[in-house]
Design a protein around this motif. Sequence first.
Motif, mmCIF file in Angstrom:
data_model
loop_
_atom_site.group_PDB
_atom_site.id
_atom_site.type_symbol
_atom_site.label_atom_id
_atom_site.label_comp_id
_atom_site.label_asym_id
_atom_site.label_seq_id
_atom_site.Cartn_x
_atom_site.Cartn_y
_atom_site.Cartn_z
ATOM 1 N N VAL A 141 0.855 -1.184 0.000
ATOM 2 C CA VAL A 141 0.000 0.000 0.000
ATOM 3 C C VAL A 141 0.890 1.234 0.000
ATOM 4 C CG1 VAL A 141 -1.687 1.332 1.320
ATOM 5 C CG2 VAL A 141 -1.913 -1.147 1.155
ATOM 6 N N VAL A 142 0.740 2.044 -1.031
ATOM 7 C CA VAL A 142 1.606 3.216 -1.161
ATOM 8 C C VAL A 142 0.927 4.498 -0.685
ATOM 9 C CG1 VAL A 142 3.077 2.268 -2.971
ATOM 10 C CG2 VAL A 142 0.933 3.380 -3.602
ATOM 11 N N GLU A 143 -0.396 4.531 -0.701
ATOM 12 C CA GLU A 143 -1.128 5.675 -0.169
ATOM 13 C C GLU A 143 -2.522 5.216 0.222
ATOM 14 O OE1 GLU A 143 -0.368 8.657 0.657
ATOM 15 O OE2 GLU A 143 1.584 8.912 -0.301
ATOM 16 N N SER A 144 -3.100 5.840 1.238
ATOM 17 C CA SER A 144 -4.500 5.580 1.580
ATOM 18 C C SER A 144 -5.058 6.797 2.295
ATOM 19 C CB SER A 144 -4.627 4.337 2.469
ATOM 20 O OG SER A 144 -3.975 4.536 3.702
ATOM 21 N N GLY A 145 -6.360 6.973 2.167
ATOM 22 C CA GLY A 145 -7.017 8.103 2.820
ATOM 23 C C GLY A 145 -8.173 8.589 1.993
ATOM 24 N N THR A 146 -8.830 9.644 2.438
ATOM 25 C CA THR A 146 -9.890 10.265 1.656
ATOM 26 C C THR A 146 -9.264 10.991 0.480
ATOM 27 O OG1 THR A 146 -9.812 12.353 2.871
ATOM 28 C CG2 THR A 146 -11.238 10.613 3.769
ATOM 29 N N LEU A 147 -10.087 11.324 -0.506
ATOM 30 C CA LEU A 147 -9.562 12.058 -1.663
ATOM 31 C C LEU A 147 -9.000 13.405 -1.230
ATOM 32 C CD1 LEU A 147 -12.173 11.288 -4.446
ATOM 33 C CD2 LEU A 147 -9.798 10.568 -4.352
ATOM 34 N N ALA A 148 -9.662 14.050 -0.260
ATOM 35 C CA ALA A 148 -9.165 15.338 0.230
ATOM 36 C C ALA A 148 -7.777 15.179 0.839
ATOM 37 C CB ALA A 148 -10.128 15.914 1.258
ATOM 38 N N GLN A 149 -7.565 14.071 1.553
ATOM 39 C CA GLN A 149 -6.253 13.830 2.158
ATOM 40 C C GLN A 149 -5.209 13.487 1.102
ATOM 41 O OE1 GLN A 149 -7.531 10.713 4.777
ATOM 42 N NE2 GLN A 149 -7.734 12.065 6.543
ATOM 43 N N LEU A 150 -5.609 12.778 0.058
ATOM 44 C CA LEU A 150 -4.647 12.347 -0.954
ATOM 45 C C LEU A 150 -4.262 13.452 -1.925
ATOM 46 C CD1 LEU A 150 -5.898 8.774 -1.927
ATOM 47 C CD2 LEU A 150 -4.078 9.418 -0.353
ATOM 48 N N ARG A 151 -5.080 14.484 -1.998
ATOM 49 C CA ARG A 151 -4.808 15.511 -2.998
ATOM 50 C C ARG A 151 -3.576 16.361 -2.672
ATOM 51 N NH1 ARG A 151 -11.130 16.182 -4.354
ATOM 52 N NH2 ARG A 151 -11.050 15.068 -6.324
ATOM 53 N N HIS A 152 -3.017 16.168 -1.476
ATOM 54 C CA HIS A 152 -1.751 16.841 -1.194
ATOM 55 C C HIS A 152 -0.622 16.264 -2.043
ATOM 56 C CE1 HIS A 152 -0.968 13.177 1.107
ATOM 57 N NE2 HIS A 152 0.303 13.503 1.056
ATOM 58 N N LEU A 153 -0.885 15.117 -2.673
ATOM 59 C CA LEU A 153 0.160 14.432 -3.429
ATOM 60 C C LEU A 153 0.430 15.065 -4.793
ATOM 61 C CD1 LEU A 153 -0.975 10.769 -2.740
ATOM 62 C CD2 LEU A 153 1.017 11.911 -1.785
ATOM 63 N N THR A 154 -0.487 15.864 -5.270
ATOM 64 C CA THR A 154 -0.302 16.409 -6.603
ATOM 65 C C THR A 154 -0.807 17.852 -6.659
ATOM 66 O OG1 THR A 154 -0.607 15.908 -8.952
ATOM 67 C CG2 THR A 154 -2.518 15.618 -7.515
ATOM 68 N N ARG A 155 -0.714 18.439 -7.817
ATOM 69 C CA ARG A 155 -0.985 19.869 -7.958
ATOM 70 C C ARG A 155 -2.367 20.154 -8.502
ATOM 71 N NH1 ARG A 155 4.893 20.543 -10.884
ATOM 72 N NH2 ARG A 155 6.142 20.614 -8.969
ATOM 73 N N SER A 156 -2.891 21.310 -8.126
ATOM 74 C CA SER A 156 -4.143 21.795 -8.681
ATOM 75 C C SER A 156 -3.866 22.547 -9.972
ATOM 76 C CB SER A 156 -4.843 22.726 -7.691
ATOM 77 O OG SER A 156 -5.246 22.023 -6.543
ATOM 78 N N THR A 157 -4.896 22.599 -10.832
ATOM 79 C CA THR A 157 -4.797 23.354 -12.076
ATOM 80 C C THR A 157 -5.473 24.710 -11.890
ATOM 81 O OG1 THR A 157 -4.787 21.358 -13.428
ATOM 82 C CG2 THR A 157 -5.416 23.412 -14.520
ATOM 83 N N VAL A 158 -4.773 25.766 -12.286
ATOM 84 C CA VAL A 158 -5.292 27.126 -12.149
ATOM 85 C C VAL A 158 -5.572 27.691 -13.536
ATOM 86 C CG1 VAL A 158 -4.833 29.477 -11.351
ATOM 87 C CG2 VAL A 158 -3.995 27.506 -10.026
ATOM 88 N N GLN A 159 -6.789 28.190 -13.724
ATOM 89 C CA GLN A 159 -7.149 28.920 -14.944
ATOM 90 C C GLN A 159 -7.346 30.376 -14.556
ATOM 91 O OE1 GLN A 159 -10.571 26.923 -16.583
ATOM 92 N NE2 GLN A 159 -9.449 25.034 -16.996
#
Length: 298
Positions: A208-226
């Motif tokens: 298992v490399v990651e687990s949690g809610t989507l909100a918790q996992l989203r620290h792993l990558t970047r958001s897109t800004v328009q």
Amino acid sequence: MEPIVKIEQLTKKFGNTTALKDVSFEVYPGEVVGFIGPNGAGKSTTIRIMLGLLKRSGGLVEVFGKDSWQEALLIHQAVAYVPGDLALWENLTGGQTIDLLMKLHGKGNQAKKAELVQKFQLDLSKKVKSYSKGNRQKVGLIAALAVDCELYILDEPTSGLDPLMERVFQDEVARLKAEQKAVLLSSHILSEVERLADRVVIIQGGRVVESGTLAQLRHLTRSTVQLALKENISVLKTAAFVHDWTPTGVNQATFSIDQSALNELLQELSHYQVQKLEILPPTLEELFMRHYQTGEWG
């Protein structure tokens, strides 16, 4: 609240090959847990150990507080399972197959079966050997969803289904969740997992490399800004927090940003006249693919 599924430090070896190493996660009543990973990651092996179909090499695997290997028969009485490689009796009709599977389980509901047959639009009179892959999958889903269980284990459940039937399946999972049933959903359709799952467990290379809610996992990558400014937007291109800058029009651009830098972005934008600002969190697919391709797991 006690978990329905409790897995701690699960290890499975096939000879000199370690298929699972120190896998740990839990599933609680009333939640949908998405279990995802690339082919060969260990998803199906984990599920087979949970069901007592394989014996673990080490660790703890309990379902309803019972040992998955020693008390498999008792566990099966309260579990509905749809395997990823569904094998059926070719010369039985769809209706005969569903009835047999429900009878073998012992907790089938004929009224629920009739409702599901109508929703999934399955012709019960045809023999299984004449069914498409999607219709075979419907047989397994109807047989599983028509029994009253506390835990539903669904391994690639919508393989071969068209989008309309996928929506029917998703509605049924939402119903199970509302009834406080537990669902372990293993799927390659990440948008489906994102829509249904309360928590996600990501497995790669047998661990298992990651687990949690989507909100918790989203620290792993970047958001897109328009972003669109009234002023010259190119002044932001060289900002330290900006990545993957792409101009999209006059004083308009799209770029990515780490979650930790969002406040810095907003502070910088206070100096400009903002005409458009959209910050889009990463999807589960983006999260999964970025880290699977780069190997940047925790």
